[in-house]
Design an enzyme around this catalytic site. Structure first.
Site, PDB file in Angstrom:
ATOM      1  N   ASP A 117      26.089  63.432  19.569  1.00  0.00           N
ATOM      2  CA  ASP A 117      26.170  62.031  19.988  1.00  0.00           C
ATOM      3  C   ASP A 117      25.105  61.733  21.033  1.00  0.00           C
ATOM      4  O   ASP A 117      24.848  62.541  21.928  1.00  0.00           O
ATOM      5  CB  ASP A 117      27.568  61.781  20.568  1.00  0.00           C
ATOM      6  N   ASP A 151      19.343  58.036  19.714  1.00  0.00           N
ATOM      7  CA  ASP A 151      19.589  56.828  20.502  1.00  0.00           C
ATOM      8  C   ASP A 151      18.264  56.323  21.063  1.00  0.00           C
ATOM      9  O   ASP A 151      17.851  56.687  22.155  1.00  0.00           O
ATOM     10  CB  ASP A 151      20.575  57.123  21.633  1.00  0.00           C
ATOM     11  N   GLU A 155      20.919  53.506  16.287  1.00  0.00           N
ATOM     12  CA  GLU A 155      21.569  52.450  17.066  1.00  0.00           C
ATOM     13  C   GLU A 155      20.639  51.263  17.264  1.00  0.00           C
ATOM     14  O   GLU A 155      19.448  51.425  17.555  1.00  0.00           O
ATOM     15  CB  GLU A 155      22.027  52.978  18.428  1.00  0.00           C
ATOM     16  N   HIS A 196      30.608  51.520  27.285  1.00  0.00           N
ATOM     17  CA  HIS A 196      31.017  52.885  27.570  1.00  0.00           C
ATOM     18  C   HIS A 196      31.842  52.937  28.849  1.00  0.00           C
ATOM     19  O   HIS A 196      31.703  52.082  29.721  1.00  0.00           O
ATOM     20  CB  HIS A 196      29.790  53.794  27.721  1.00  0.00           C
ATOM     21  N   GLY A 197      32.690  53.952  28.948  1.00  0.00           N
ATOM     22  CA  GLY A 197      33.425  54.162  30.189  1.00  0.00           C
ATOM     23  C   GLY A 197      34.782  53.486  30.212  1.00  0.00           C
ATOM     24  O   GLY A 197      35.255  52.931  29.218  1.00  0.00           O
ATOM     25  N   HIS A 219      30.685  52.266  19.015  1.00  0.00           N
ATOM     26  CA  HIS A 219      30.706  53.076  20.232  1.00  0.00           C
ATOM     27  C   HIS A 219      31.621  52.400  21.258  1.00  0.00           C
ATOM     28  O   HIS A 219      31.894  51.209  21.169  1.00  0.00           O
ATOM     29  CB  HIS A 219      29.299  53.227  20.804  1.00  0.00           C
ATOM     30  N   GLY A 220      32.084  53.169  22.235  1.00  0.00           N
ATOM     31  CA  GLY A 220      32.967  52.598  23.240  1.00  0.00           C
ATOM     32  C   GLY A 220      34.279  52.138  22.640  1.00  0.00           C
ATOM     33  O   GLY A 220      34.802  51.087  22.997  1.00  0.00           O
ATOM     34  N   ILE A 223      35.444  57.890  20.504  1.00  0.00           N
ATOM     35  CA  ILE A 223      36.500  57.977  21.510  1.00  0.00           C
ATOM     36  C   ILE A 223      36.121  59.042  22.526  1.00  0.00           C
ATOM     37  O   ILE A 223      35.888  60.194  22.168  1.00  0.00           O
ATOM     38  CB  ILE A 223      37.855  58.339  20.872  1.00  0.00           C
TER      39      ILE A 223
END
Length: 313
Positions: free
Chosen positions: A81, A103, A133, A179-180, A210-211, A255
């Site tokens: 990833d 990425d 992406e 993210h986060g 994503h996220g 995840i």
């Protein structure tokens, strides 16, 4: 059964999504494989460059390969990833991975296309799938930090050119997640109209969210009740939104935050309530079981439970 992500996505498109879960240590890998075998669900186990630096790539892959022997009735892919070229070349050459992500989303479109195409050529020569992406997510994941001012949604007008010129196998898109732990602080949720337009331009092509963590409010409250100081004004991707996104072409849901929050909750509560304990294996067993139950629910939510039979398991 170790497959490429392309092979998995060919079965799930528009029907269900596959959880793609970041792992760092043994307890996570046990919990993930145990749940997948029980649910008879395909899944993707992910390592980030940060995780590879933390545990060493050889250690991570050895644990994943050991888990495949312990839980033989599983269907999965191994994915790198958020890789940059140095990580990707190593993953391709050293073996063990069936999918990698380049990425280059922070670059302009032409440079992103060029970098992605170079990765596709090398990866496809080894039968390794490639995720690319378009669009930039805000937030923090491992050692990757992007502030909101530098994030932007995927432009649907770019997706056809990008996919056709790069030859990538799946596309991560920016449609509102971050993210986060602090997703959707403003309450905006997923931009489903952008996702719908992307699907219309790329019918049948696997898209990646994503996220994708939920950031369960109860888990956050329990962490704070056990001494944590997490903010409580944000939420993750809600269940109804996720189901709508799957119907619009999302095949892979990343995840990471949810499992980190679970680890924090289990350990904070354990050492609060059992201050005389010092053996790491005791909270480790609790975490593995908590993780297993969490993933069983994710497989059900995404519609992946029972789908391993599509691959002969």
């Amino acid at each position: 059964m170790l497959l490429t992500t392309k092979e998995i996505f060919s079965k799930c498109y528009g029907q269900y999504a596959v959880p793609a879960v970041n792992v760092f240590f043994m307890e996570e890998i046990h919990g993930l494989f145990a749940a997948a075998q029980e649910a008879k669900a395909p899944f993707i186990v992910q390592t980030t460059p940060f995780a590879r630096d933390y545990a060493n790539a050889h250690m991570l892959l050895a644990m994943i390969q050991a888990a495949a022997k312990i839980y033989p009735q599983t269907v999965y892919a191994v994915h790198l990833d958020h890789g940059y070229e140095a990580h990707i070349w190593d993953a391709i050459e050293s073996g063990g991975y069936t999918s990698v992500m380049i990425d280059a989303s922070h670059d302009d479109l032409e440079k992103n296309i060029g970098r992605t195409k170079a990765v596709v050529e090398k990866a496809h020569a080894k039968n390794i799938s490639v995720e690319a992406e378009l669009g930039v997510l805000a937030g923090v994941e491992d050692d990757l930090t992007v502030d909101a001012a530098h994030s932007f949604y995927t432009n649907p007008k770019d997706v056809e050119t990008f996919v056709n010129e790069t030859g990538c196998d799946s596309l991560a898109i920016a449609v509102g997640t971050s993210h986060g732990a602090y997703k959707f602080s403003g309450g905006q949720g997923l931009q489903l109209q952008i996702l719908k337009e992307i699907q219309e331009r790329l019918p049948g092509f696997p898209l990646v969210l994503h996220g994708g963590s939920n950031v369960n409010g109860e888990v956050v409250q329990r962490i704070n009740a056990a001494g944590g100081k997490l903010k409580t004004d944000a939420k993750g991707v809600q269940e109804d939104e996720l189901k709508k996104a799957i119907a619009l072409g999302i095949c892979k849901v990343n995840i990471a935050t949810d499992t980190r929050l679970l680890w924090t909750m289990v350990n904070r509560e354990f050492f609060r309530d059992r201050a005389d304990e010092f053996a790491p294996t005791t909270p480790g067993k609790i975490f593995m079981e908590t993780y297993r139950v969490f993933m069983l629910k994710k497989f059900e939510l995404m519609g992946a439970a029972g789908k391993a039979g599509q691959f002969g398991i």
